[in-house]
Structures are given as structure tokens and as C-alpha cells.
Motif scaffolding. Structure first.
Motif, PDB file in Angstrom:
ATOM      1  N   MET A  78       0.832  -1.200   0.000  1.00  0.00           N
ATOM      2  CA  MET A  78       0.000   0.000   0.000  1.00  0.00           C
ATOM      3  C   MET A  78       0.870   1.255   0.000  1.00  0.00           C
ATOM      4  N   LEU A  79       1.897   1.265   0.824  1.00  0.00           N
ATOM      5  CA  LEU A  79       2.800   2.413   0.871  1.00  0.00           C
ATOM      6  C   LEU A  79       3.555   2.569  -0.439  1.00  0.00           C
ATOM      7  N   SER A  80       3.975   1.454  -1.025  1.00  0.00           N
ATOM      8  CA  SER A  80       4.708   1.503  -2.283  1.00  0.00           C
ATOM      9  C   SER A  80       3.840   2.051  -3.412  1.00  0.00           C
ATOM     10  N   VAL A  81       2.595   1.594  -3.498  1.00  0.00           N
ATOM     11  CA  VAL A  81       1.691   2.043  -4.560  1.00  0.00           C
ATOM     12  C   VAL A  81       1.375   3.530  -4.428  1.00  0.00           C
ATOM     13  N   SER A  82       1.328   4.019  -3.191  1.00  0.00           N
ATOM     14  CA  SER A  82       0.994   5.431  -2.992  1.00  0.00           C
ATOM     15  C   SER A  82       2.042   6.365  -3.589  1.00  0.00           C
ATOM     16  N   PHE A  83       3.241   5.864  -3.827  1.00  0.00           N
ATOM     17  CA  PHE A  83       4.301   6.679  -4.421  1.00  0.00           C
ATOM     18  C   PHE A  83       4.481   6.410  -5.909  1.00  0.00           C
ATOM     19  N   MET A  84       3.615   5.578  -6.499  1.00  0.00           N
ATOM     20  CA  MET A  84       3.716   5.286  -7.918  1.00  0.00           C
ATOM     21  C   MET A  84       3.032   6.360  -8.755  1.00  0.00           C
ATOM     22  N   ALA A  85       3.426   6.446 -10.011  1.00  0.00           N
ATOM     23  CA  ALA A  85       2.786   7.362 -10.947  1.00  0.00           C
ATOM     24  C   ALA A  85       1.384   6.860 -11.279  1.00  0.00           C
ATOM     25  N   PRO A  86       0.459   7.744 -11.641  1.00  0.00           N
ATOM     26  CA  PRO A  86      -0.903   7.318 -11.971  1.00  0.00           C
ATOM     27  C   PRO A  86      -0.922   6.237 -13.042  1.00  0.00           C
ATOM     28  N   GLY A  87      -1.647   5.157 -12.771  1.00  0.00           N
ATOM     29  CA  GLY A  87      -1.779   4.044 -13.705  1.00  0.00           C
ATOM     30  C   GLY A  87      -0.692   3.006 -13.607  1.00  0.00           C
ATOM     31  N   GLU A  88       0.369   3.259 -12.868  1.00  0.00           N
ATOM     32  CA  GLU A  88       1.486   2.315 -12.808  1.00  0.00           C
ATOM     33  C   GLU A  88       1.107   1.023 -12.094  1.00  0.00           C
ATOM     34  N   ALA A  89       0.265   1.113 -11.064  1.00  0.00           N
ATOM     35  CA  ALA A  89      -0.119  -0.078 -10.301  1.00  0.00           C
ATOM     36  C   ALA A  89      -1.076  -0.976 -11.071  1.00  0.00           C
ATOM     37  N   SER A  90      -1.673  -0.469 -12.156  1.00  0.00           N
ATOM     38  CA  SER A  90      -2.649  -1.251 -12.915  1.00  0.00           C
ATOM     39  C   SER A  90      -2.011  -2.116 -13.991  1.00  0.00           C
ATOM     40  N   THR A  91      -0.701  -2.015 -14.162  1.00  0.00           N
ATOM     41  CA  THR A  91      -0.027  -2.843 -15.163  1.00  0.00           C
ATOM     42  C   THR A  91       0.017  -4.297 -14.712  1.00  0.00           C
ATOM     43  N   VAL A  92       0.193  -5.197 -15.664  1.00  0.00           N
ATOM     44  CA  VAL A  92       0.251  -6.639 -15.379  1.00  0.00           C
ATOM     45  C   VAL A  92       1.601  -7.176 -15.821  1.00  0.00           C
ATOM     46  N   PRO A  93       2.339  -7.806 -14.887  1.00  0.00           N
ATOM     47  CA  PRO A  93       2.047  -7.914 -13.448  1.00  0.00           C
ATOM     48  C   PRO A  93       2.306  -6.596 -12.735  1.00  0.00           C
TER      49      PRO A  93
END
Length: 275
Positions: free
Chosen positions: A31-46
Motif C-alpha cells: 500500500m505504501l509503495s503504490v501510494s508513491f507510484m505514478a498514476p496508472g502504474e499499479a494497474s499494469t500486469v504484473p
């Protein structure tokens, strides 16, 4: 060798506990890691485990939202008021059940403890209707009233109060001290470990509470931070990074509070359990 076997068992136990801790903490770390990602970066697969380039964009966008600081202030106000009221009512009731004599004391306490098996959701509808008839819907008082006293809080304080010697209280009464003076100047200082534990648990429970404020508070201006985050998730359902930033802002204060007061929390639990 017996010593080698004991050492090996200790290493195995600590290794297992470390794995369990890592497994339990992994959602928070992600959760902490995703909060620092650019928009849309967490939605990539994998999905990536770490941000390619850490950014504060999500936090800037989150705090730029209208009303966020008001929601934070609402949560702080409700959690603080709930904690103070809980300490006042539970400490008085727990001490009364432990040291004062009145008719039906044991039966009433047994009835309270037996009510612990009843899910809290069962009482929400009749409690809401009662508050509605009293005109307390969409008010902070309507949120606070159900948490003013809890069965667990009374039980916790009672167990701690039972460790206070009766001779100490009788000596104070012989010297002419009244019951309120005894409670305020003698009993409360001796209940500090249990009170600290109850304060931490009450604050955490009130801060994280979602269901009851959602039912009672119908106006957006009175909403707490969890309610605001739920509303935000409906509006930005695809913005995982923004949602994780909101979750971090919600979790961080209570996590820091728990870590800072962990010593008092453990002391209160142990002091009540030793007896």
C-alpha cells in the motif's frame, strides 16, 4: 546435544514468526509503495512491487481535494471525545463492579458479560431508531453515545480494580475521605495501565469505525476520514495510486499512536491478565 536441540528449535520458532510478520505486513508495505507510484502504474500486469520513480503526485492531489482537512479534523475530534468519554464511564463502572456493594451486582455483571456474544450489528437498527426519536441523527452526539461505555472496557477496568487492596480504601474512608475523592486520588492513579490500554483501543476503534458513522451521519460536512475515503473511491475507482495514498493517510496516525503507546498497552493487558 540438548543445548543444540533447544537452540535449533528457537531459531525455527523465530524464523516462523518472522515469516508470519512479513506476510502480515506485506499488504501495508505494498500500500505504501503504490501510494508513491505514478498514476496508472499499479494497474499494469504484473503489478510492480516498487515504483519505477517515486513521486508525491498522489499525496498532492489528495490534499488538494476540497474538505479533506475538515474530514481529518472530524476524525480527530470524534476519536478524542470518544476516548475521553469511554475512560470516564468505563473507569467509574468498572470500579463500582469491583469494589462497591450494591444489590444485584454480580447478576448485572454476568448479564453484561453474556451480552458480549451478541453481534453489534444486531443492535444497530433499534439504536438508530432510538436516536432518531431523540433527534440525534446526523449529530456527533449520536455517534458518541453508543461508545460511551463498553462491556469490554468495564470488564478490563474491573479486573484491574480488583487488584487494589481493600485495606487501602478502608483506610481512606476511616480518614474521612469521600467516595469521589477516593476514586479520583487513589483509584485512578492505580488504574493507569488499564486506562492506557483502554484509551488506545478506544481511539483506534473510533478512528477506524466506518459502519456506525455511515448510518448516523447523513451530512457530508460531518463525515470522518474513512467515510470520505469510501466516497473518494467511488469517484476515482480506477485511481489505485490515489486510493492507496488516502489509505496511508488514514492508517498512519493510528499506526504511529499504537507504536508509541505499545508499552502501556502491553502493560495494561498483562496486569489485567496476571490476576
Amino acid at each position: 546435544m540438548p543445548g543444540h536441540g533447544t537452540a535449533g528449535q528457537g531459531i525455527a520458532v523465530h524464523g516462523l514468526l518472522l515469516l508470519i510478520a512479513l506476510f502480515a505486513l506485506s499488504p501495508l508495505v505494498w500500500m505504501l509503495s503504490v501510494s508513491f507510484m505514478a498514476p496508472g502504474e499499479a494497474s499494469t500486469v504484473p503489478p510492480p512491487l516498487l515504483p519505477a520513480q517515486a513521486t508525491l503526485h498522489n499525496y498532492r492531489e489528495l490534499f488538494a481535494l476540497e474538505g479533506l482537512w475538515r474530514y481529518i479534523a472530524n476524525s480527530v475530534l470524534l476519536a478524542s471525545a470518544s476516548t475521553l468519554l469511554s475512560l470516564a464511564f468505563n473507569s467509574a463502572a468498572g470500579y463500582a463492579f469491583a469494589k462497591l456493594a450494591f444489590a444485584g451486582k454480580e447478576r448485572i455483571f454476568q448479564l453484561l458479560v453474556s451480552a458480549l456474544v451478541i453481534p453489534g450489528q444486531v443492535a444497530m437498527l433499534p439504536l438508530f431508531l432510538l436516536l432518531k426519536n431523540m433527534g440525534l441523527v446526523n449529530t456527533y452526539l449520536g455517534v458518541l453515545i453508543p461508545g460511551m461505555a463498553s462491556i469490554f472496557g468495564i470488564f478490563l477496568i474491573r479486573r484491574q480494580a480488583e487488584t487494589i487492596p481493600d485495606e487501602l480504601l478502608e483506610a481512606a474512608r476511616i480518614d474521612g475521605a469521600g467516595e469521589f475523592y477516593i476514586f479520583r486520588r487513589i483509584v485512578l492513579p492505580l488504574l493507569r495501565p488499564a486506562l492506557a490500554t483502554l484509551a488506545v483501543l478506544t481511539f483506534l476503534g473510533s478512528w477506524n469505525d466506518f459502519m456506525w458513522p455511515l448510518i448516523v451521519l447523513t451530512g457530508d460536512r460531518l463525515h470522518t476520514l474513512p467515510l470520505a475515503l469510501a466516497s473518494l473511491s467511488r469517484e476515482h475507482v480506477q485511481d489505485s495510486e490515489l486510493m492507496m495514498a488516502g489509505a496511508v493517510v488514514t492508517v498512519a496516525p493510528v499506526l504511529l499512536l499504537f507504536l508509541c503507546t505499545q508499552r502501556f498497552y502491553v502493560s495494561g493487558i498483562l496486569s489485567g491478565g496476571v490476576k
